[in-house]
Design a protein around this motif. Sequence first.
Motif, PDB file in Angstrom:
ATOM      1  N   ALA A 177      61.319  50.382  29.124  1.00 64.27           N
ATOM      2  CA  ALA A 177      61.411  51.714  28.522  1.00 64.27           C
ATOM      3  C   ALA A 177      62.252  52.622  29.399  1.00 64.27           C
ATOM      4  O   ALA A 177      63.092  53.371  28.922  1.00 64.27           O
ATOM      5  N   LEU A 178      62.042  52.502  30.703  1.00 59.78           N
ATOM      6  CA  LEU A 178      62.770  53.370  31.623  1.00 59.78           C
ATOM      7  C   LEU A 178      64.262  53.086  31.585  1.00 59.78           C
ATOM      8  O   LEU A 178      65.081  53.994  31.501  1.00 59.78           O
ATOM      9  N   MET A 188      57.171  46.238  30.564  1.00 60.01           N
ATOM     10  CA  MET A 188      57.448  47.101  29.422  1.00 60.01           C
ATOM     11  C   MET A 188      57.853  48.498  29.880  1.00 60.01           C
ATOM     12  O   MET A 188      58.782  49.090  29.349  1.00 60.01           O
ATOM     13  N   LEU A 189      57.151  48.997  30.881  1.00 57.16           N
ATOM     14  CA  LEU A 189      57.487  50.322  31.400  1.00 57.16           C
ATOM     15  C   LEU A 189      58.923  50.336  31.910  1.00 57.16           C
ATOM     16  O   LEU A 189      59.700  51.238  31.624  1.00 57.16           O
ATOM     17  N   LEU A 190      59.259  49.275  32.635  1.00 52.84           N
ATOM     18  CA  LEU A 190      60.584  49.171  33.215  1.00 52.84           C
ATOM     19  C   LEU A 190      61.626  49.163  32.095  1.00 52.84           C
ATOM     20  O   LEU A 190      62.653  49.840  32.156  1.00 52.84           O
ATOM     21  N   VAL A 249      52.687  44.953  31.478  1.00 51.82           N
ATOM     22  CA  VAL A 249      52.748  46.405  31.357  1.00 51.82           C
ATOM     23  C   VAL A 249      53.917  46.938  32.172  1.00 51.82           C
ATOM     24  O   VAL A 249      54.732  47.739  31.693  1.00 51.82           O
ATOM     25  N   SER A 250      54.012  46.434  33.393  1.00 49.86           N
ATOM     26  CA  SER A 250      55.078  46.960  34.242  1.00 49.86           C
ATOM     27  C   SER A 250      56.435  46.591  33.664  1.00 49.86           C
ATOM     28  O   SER A 250      57.374  47.387  33.682  1.00 49.86           O
TER      29      SER A 250
END
Lengths: 402, 355
Positions: A15-16, A11-13, A8-9
């Motif tokens: 996206a960011l 993927m978030l990274l 998850v992290s």
Amino acid sequence: MRIPRPLVSAMLLLALTACGTDAESAAQSNEIKVGLLHSLSGTMAISEVTVRDAELLAIDEINKAGGVLGKKLVPVVEDGASDWPTFAEKATKLIRQDKVAAVFGGWTSASRKAMLPVFERHKALLWYPVQYEGLESSPYIFYTGATTNQQIIPGLDYLREQGKKRLFLVGSDYVFPRTANKIIKAYAAANGMEILGEEYTPLGHTEYSTLVNKVTQARPDAVFNTLNGDSNVAFFKQLKSAGATAESMPVLSVSIAEEEVTGIGVDNIAGHPVAWNYYQTTETPANEAFVQAYKAKYGQDKVTSDPMEAGYNAVYLWAEAVRKAGTTEVEAVRKAAPGIALERPEGLVTIDGENQHLYKTARIGVIQPDGLIKQVWDSGEPIKPDPYLKGYPWAAGLAGAK
Amino acid sequence: MNRPRGMPVLRSRVLTSIRRHVPFAAVAVVALVAAPLLLEPFRLGLLAKYLCYAIVALGIGLAWGKGGMLTLGQGVFFGLGGYSMAMYLKLTEAEGGLPDFMGWSGVEELPALWAPFANPVFALGMAVLGPVLLAVVLGTLVFRQRVRGAYFAILTQALAAAMVILLVGQQGLTGGTNGMTNFFELFGQDLADDSTQRGLYLVVASVLGLLYLGTRQLVESRYGRLLVAVRDGEDRVRFLGYDPALVKTVTFALSAGMAGLAGALFVPVVGIISPALLGIVPSLELVVAVAVGGRHALAGAVLGAVVMGYAKTAFSEQFADGWLYLQGALFILVMTLAPKGIAGLVGRLRNARAA
């Protein structure tokens, strides 16, 4: 079931970082970016796409003639998606990320109201091309469509001259019709006209038999119509099947132009009057060229309409202001704009220095069986824009708590 | 008695606890430290918006994923929260006068409904309690009657449609189709300021983090098990002597409260609230986001909202003319390849690796 959180992290990274990478490289010095922000999807798309096309045509023509200050105009097109918050978001994007010199955009009042704070806060320029309800004058918006004293009031003058004294008001339920009707009622009270009824239906409403019944039973001399979009199709169809004709009970519309006539069906609406500042048939040299160029670019079966012409004009007026200012810098352009006068398809338009609206000629037209609109009345000369109706004693107090 | 054996148990418990919290902490560090440092203010503002939607999604994950209540009307609760906040902001700016839109809607004096919203505590309280109360009333009526499944979904959707009609019709009270916009300050802070927006982002991210932890705790508690049991066999739970209607109502109310809070945070972040943000379409979009992320995992719901929010922005910026097709294609792709969403896909990959 549980997802592994490192993923998850990650993927978030991802996206960011993806958000950060599309920042544009420094603007090239031989180009000027301008934003075009209209609804290309959703209910308003059918109308707004044509305005976008007219603006693109203006940009093309200006570029072919050498551009502005020796630079080419590069349009950045965004979709407002018929959704007001999206307009605000995309406006911010055009200003902050693309760093456009000006934005041409909007149609509904709601989209303009949503964009207004964005432009005021970033001190950026919006050119808004559609007739609207007035009572607004933002230092960062130029209004190239009509305000009420250039469309609605001339429309009422026309009806009064025709001896139509008993009116019925029909509108979609949003800000423009409600404010327009507030003005119409004040006008009627001051001019000895009678308002027999005032009815609103939700945007997109298509069941009009009850309303048509109410209207025909009230037997008004004329109907003042501020319905928007699809609703007009149902309204005019049901009005016709109820036996009302353009002779016995003309319906004056302020949101139906050439583009909409085909959608409504010429048979249902021919003979009824409309109020605008421009028709495809308006006889000026500039209009001949505009209609020809538009058809050459987008197809011989296309029509031109008032909001399209206002969008087309907006690009030219802005370009002229930039030439006069010698820069695209917003405050300099604002300062240079007042007094700029151009011969446009609708005739002479001049930017008013006080409220950044245009001097425009009002025109009443009647819809012809071929779907075009024939002018039957005009104001003779361009009318000074008066968004707060200060020049009309009967309108005192309409502007509300400002 | 068995004290020597207690130590390893304790240690392993600590280890599991650390292992459980490390990923969350990693995401928290990325969200609270890296994002504000790396992103431009405009992009950070967009991320704050996605996180507001993620708070709503978390509530949907709880109600739908864990409780089996497919709610298609979360926009209503989101809207109640948003409008409460917007009313407060408009009133502080009007400074005793009338909010701008009332002027052009022909309203001459402040409606009685508006007056209490000048108080920030009342406005914020209503932003959360309003949705909770509505959900409790609705839940009590509906779940007692054992309305569920598609009927419940249709009912919530109808509520969203009704809410939009109400808001549009009461233009003098609500700003009509336009909604409310043009907000200047929140608690004395200039909303146009980049540092205010960064602060707001941090608030939104923290609220989401705390709610996520709280909801996860809740789901793992006895109540959470009961909720899942109600989802999988409502009648059996009833025969065991529990009250499924109560469990469902509480859950529905919690998810409504989250949506309301998200709405209240959304308004200062995005700067506008309008009926377009809370009707059927946006309510459905959120459910779609939860489905894409994976409704069975709370993290999936949150992830789905962020992914779909980001996808919407990215697609519409890249392909202004046809982005809706791409958005739809993404949904279809995820649903055919991974019926349980991204979270399900990830779980499957992990199981495959473990095997």
